[in-house]
Structure formats: structure tokens, C-alpha cells
Scaffold this active site. Structure first.
Site, PDB file in Angstrom:
ATOM      1  N   LYS A 196       0.863  -1.185   0.000  1.00  0.00           N
ATOM      2  CA  LYS A 196       0.000   0.000   0.000  1.00  0.00           C
ATOM      3  C   LYS A 196       0.892   1.225   0.000  1.00  0.00           C
ATOM      4  O   LYS A 196       1.650   1.461   0.952  1.00  0.00           O
ATOM      5  CB  LYS A 196      -0.923   0.001   1.215  1.00  0.00           C
ATOM      6  CG  LYS A 196      -1.863   1.212   1.264  1.00  0.00           C
ATOM      7  CD  LYS A 196      -2.783   1.118   2.460  1.00  0.00           C
ATOM      8  CE  LYS A 196      -3.739   2.305   2.534  1.00  0.00           C
ATOM      9  NZ  LYS A 196      -4.651   2.221   3.695  1.00  0.00           N
ATOM     10  N   ARG A 206     -10.868   9.589   1.790  1.00  0.00           N
ATOM     11  CA  ARG A 206     -10.756  10.250   3.085  1.00  0.00           C
ATOM     12  C   ARG A 206     -11.893  11.238   3.294  1.00  0.00           C
ATOM     13  O   ARG A 206     -12.319  11.480   4.428  1.00  0.00           O
ATOM     14  CB  ARG A 206      -9.386  10.925   3.206  1.00  0.00           C
ATOM     15  CG  ARG A 206      -8.269   9.886   3.299  1.00  0.00           C
ATOM     16  CD  ARG A 206      -6.878  10.472   3.206  1.00  0.00           C
ATOM     17  NE  ARG A 206      -5.880   9.398   3.260  1.00  0.00           N
ATOM     18  CZ  ARG A 206      -4.595   9.554   2.980  1.00  0.00           C
ATOM     19  NH1 ARG A 206      -4.137  10.754   2.638  1.00  0.00           N
ATOM     20  NH2 ARG A 206      -3.772   8.529   3.041  1.00  0.00           N
ATOM     21  N   GLU A 239       7.524  -6.903   0.988  1.00  0.00           N
ATOM     22  CA  GLU A 239       6.348  -6.763   1.843  1.00  0.00           C
ATOM     23  C   GLU A 239       5.359  -7.913   1.614  1.00  0.00           C
ATOM     24  O   GLU A 239       4.818  -8.490   2.569  1.00  0.00           O
ATOM     25  CB  GLU A 239       5.658  -5.423   1.581  1.00  0.00           C
ATOM     26  CG  GLU A 239       6.398  -4.204   2.096  1.00  0.00           C
ATOM     27  CD  GLU A 239       6.167  -3.963   3.576  1.00  0.00           C
ATOM     28  OE1 GLU A 239       5.521  -4.794   4.240  1.00  0.00           O
ATOM     29  OE2 GLU A 239       6.649  -2.925   4.083  1.00  0.00           O
ATOM     30  N   LYS A 254      -2.111  -1.609  -3.769  1.00  0.00           N
ATOM     31  CA  LYS A 254      -2.976  -0.422  -3.750  1.00  0.00           C
ATOM     32  C   LYS A 254      -2.109   0.816  -3.893  1.00  0.00           C
ATOM     33  O   LYS A 254      -1.100   0.919  -3.171  1.00  0.00           O
ATOM     34  CB  LYS A 254      -3.748  -0.381  -2.425  1.00  0.00           C
ATOM     35  CG  LYS A 254      -4.690   0.805  -2.267  1.00  0.00           C
ATOM     36  CD  LYS A 254      -5.374   0.762  -0.907  1.00  0.00           C
ATOM     37  CE  LYS A 254      -6.337   1.937  -0.755  1.00  0.00           C
ATOM     38  NZ  LYS A 254      -7.000   1.939   0.567  1.00  0.00           N
TER      39      LYS A 254
END
Length: 330
Positions: A196, A206, A239, A254
Site C-alpha cells: 500500500k 478520506r 512486503e 494499492k
């Protein structure tokens, strides 16, 4: 060698193109992100995301039933939390009677087959808009993991099929997996937001949850100390591999369209399904351009979704899911 080989023979007409097509889309490839608000009979469009709404739980259930009827089998759910319930610990996130937990139970009761993947991150519950707990001006990793573990257990207890940690704390997948196993949730999966990035494409999201970082002294002004640097590629592979080793069942990249090189890199590296989130800003750009007549909405929507699938996605979380499914069902 030309003229013995003419590549255009396989492009002569739609029937030929369809039988040699390398990539295909189905409604089972989609996951639809949904925003849930308190109250009843409440619906409000998100201004920066035309066609996407915050709904009260009763109307959310109605929408989930419609999604199921057109072939969408998975949803991400996010809740809009009252400011009065926010603090720096995120404790409302594991309230067994909280909006998220009530929503999971109600949706599962109404549409048992729908795969529910609730978001696991503290930003909707934080007074600071961050995905973790803040101490002395820093996002603290291990204390945040403890909170995320409690949050995940509450989701599993409520009936979630997967938990979806989107926070990017180190070691959180292992902590969550161990807790799920220890509490009898052996069949609850983890879809980890493994790669991400600290992206500017998240703005409309948001807006939807009022979860942007606040501008206060001694509070980090962005999420760059935990979300990934968008200049990095190899880090994304590390990751994802770390999360698989820690027990992730699905890994996610993402954003989507601007990161398809990362999708392919991760797909080549892991042996679990890869999800891609086509995020709010990517959705909003297509909507804005098509409203002005600069793009053909449906054509660009389907092209982008096909490109995400072609890059290696097994599952696409997209705000276009419902529109695309309706178009594909015609």
C-alpha cells in the site's frame, strides 16, 4: 515471418478476437467497497465520488442484496464513525456492539453467501486520522498491532469471512493470524494490504470517512512513515512475501492503474491470490473526465478493469464493480 505469419489474422472480427483472448473478466472478479453510516433510511452521495454513497445499515443491506443478484460475491466495508467515539487508542474499533460489528452480523444474516472483508485500520476511529496510535509524535508499531488484533478478533466474532488489515504496520499479519488461530477462527482469512503506497489517489476516500490526517503540532502530517514510497518496486515484493510467510491468504496492491508494474511483480513472486484496489482517486478521475465528454465512461471503465486483471489480479476491489457488473450482464 511475414507474409507466412500475419498477426492480424487473429484480429479479423470480434468472434475471432474473443476465442483467442488471453484475459477475461467476470463479476466474480469484483469486490465492492461500501461505506456505512449510523441511523436509518439514510443515504448521502459522496461529492468527490459520484455514484458512491454512505448508507445506513438498513439501506446497505438492501444494496448488498442487489449486488448479490447481479453476481458480485465480495464486499469491503468501512464505517463512518462519530467524532464522539474517536480517540488515540481506537478502542471503538473492537466494540462488539459497534457499527462495524453490527453491520457484519446483519449483512451475513441477510445474504449469507456474500464474502465480507471489513477494513482493519484505526484511521476511522482516530482523532488524528492515522492508521496507528501516536506516542510522542510517532506512529507506534507494536501497540498499534495489539489494537489491530483486537479489532480483527471482533470482526471474526461477528462473522467476517476475511479481515483486511490496511494499516501497513510491521508484523501485524502474524499477530492477527496467531490471535485468530488461538481463538478458534481457523477458517477466517486475511487479505493483507501488502503493498500500500503513500499515494495522493486516496483523497476522495478520506472525504467519505473524514479520516484524513489532522494538521496539528506533534502529529505526522502524512502517512509516509508506514505506507510505501511510490518510487520503490523491490520493497513491494518483500512486503508481500513477508505477509505470506506471516499467514496472509490474499495479498493486495494499492492503488491500481498507476501501479500495474507492481501487480505483475507481486503476482510473479507469491503463491497466493493477488488483489488490487482501484482506489477512489482513480475512480473520480474517470467520472470527472467522462462527465466533461473527454472519455467514454463505459469503455474506459472496462478497459481499466481488464488491464488490472491482465496485470495479474485475481480480485479487483473497485467502485466500478456494480456498474461493470450491470454492463456485463446485459
Amino acid at each position: 515471418m511475414f507474409p507466412l505469419s500475419r498477426n492480424r489474422r487473429l484480429r479479423t472480427n470480434e468472434s475471432i478476437r474473443s476465442i483467442v483472448r488471453e484475459t477475461s473478466l467476470s463479476t466474480s472478479d469484483f469486490m465492492f467497497p461500501m461505506f456505512i453510516a449510523e441511523g436509518s433510511n439514510f443515504i448521502a452521495e459522496i461529492p468527490s465520488m459520484p455514484g458512491i454513497y454512505r448508507r445506513s445499515l438498513d439501506l446497505t443491506i438492501k444494496e448488498v442484496k442487489e449486488l448479490w443478484s447481479i453476481g458480485i460475491k465480495a464486499i469491503n466495508i468501512y464505517v463512518k464513525v462519530s467524532d464522539s467515539l474517536k480517540d488515540n487508542t481506537g478502542k471503538e474499533a473492537w466494540n462488539k456492539d459497534g457499527l462495524m460489528q453490527k453491520s457484519i452480523r446483519a449483512i451475513k444474516d441477510a445474504v449469507p453467501g456474500m464474502i465480507i472483508m471489513p477494513d482493519v485500520a484505526l484511521d476511522p476511529y482516530s482523532i488524528y486520522g492515522h492508521d496507528g496510535i501516536i506516542h510522542k509524535g510517532q506512529i507506534v508499531n507494536d501497540a498499534t498491532n495489539d489494537a489491530l488484533t483486537l479489532m480483527s478478533l471482533s470482526h471474526a466474532d461477528a462473522g467476517a469471512d476475511f479481515v483486511a488489515p490496511s494499516d501497513m504496520m510491521d508484523g501485524r499479519v502474524l499477530a492477527i493470524r496467531r490471535a485468530l488461530e488461538q481463538n478458534g477462527h481457523h477458517n477466517v482469512g486475511i487479505m493483507s494490504y501488502s503493498a500500500k503506497y503513500a499515494s495522493s489517489f486516496y483523497g476522495p476516500f478520506r472525504d467519505a470517512l473524514d479520516s484524513a490526517p489532522v494538521d496539528l503540532q506533534d502529529v505526522p502530517k502524512d502517512k509516509k512513515t508506514y505506507q510505501m514510497d511510490y518510487a520503490n518496486r523491490i520493497e513491494a515484493i518483500k512486503e508481500a512475501l513477508d505477509d505470506v510467510e506471516e499467514g496472509a491468504d490474499i495479498v493486495m496492491v494499492k492503488p491500481g492503474i498507476a501501479y500495474l508494474d507492481i501487480v505483475r511483480e507481486v503476482k510473479n513472486a507469491v503463491n497466493v491470490p493477488v488483489a488490487v484496489f482501484q482506489v477512489s482517486g482513480e475512480y473520480a478521475m474517470v467520472k470527472a473526465a467522462s462527465e466533461r465528454g473527454w472519455l467514454d465512461h463505459d469503455k474506459i471503465m472496462m478497459e481499466q478493469l481488464m488491464c488490472i486483471k491482465r496485470a495479474g489480479a485475481n480480485l479487483i476491489s473497485t467502485y466500478f464493480a456494480k456498474e461493470a457488473a450491470i454492463l456485463m450482464n446485459k
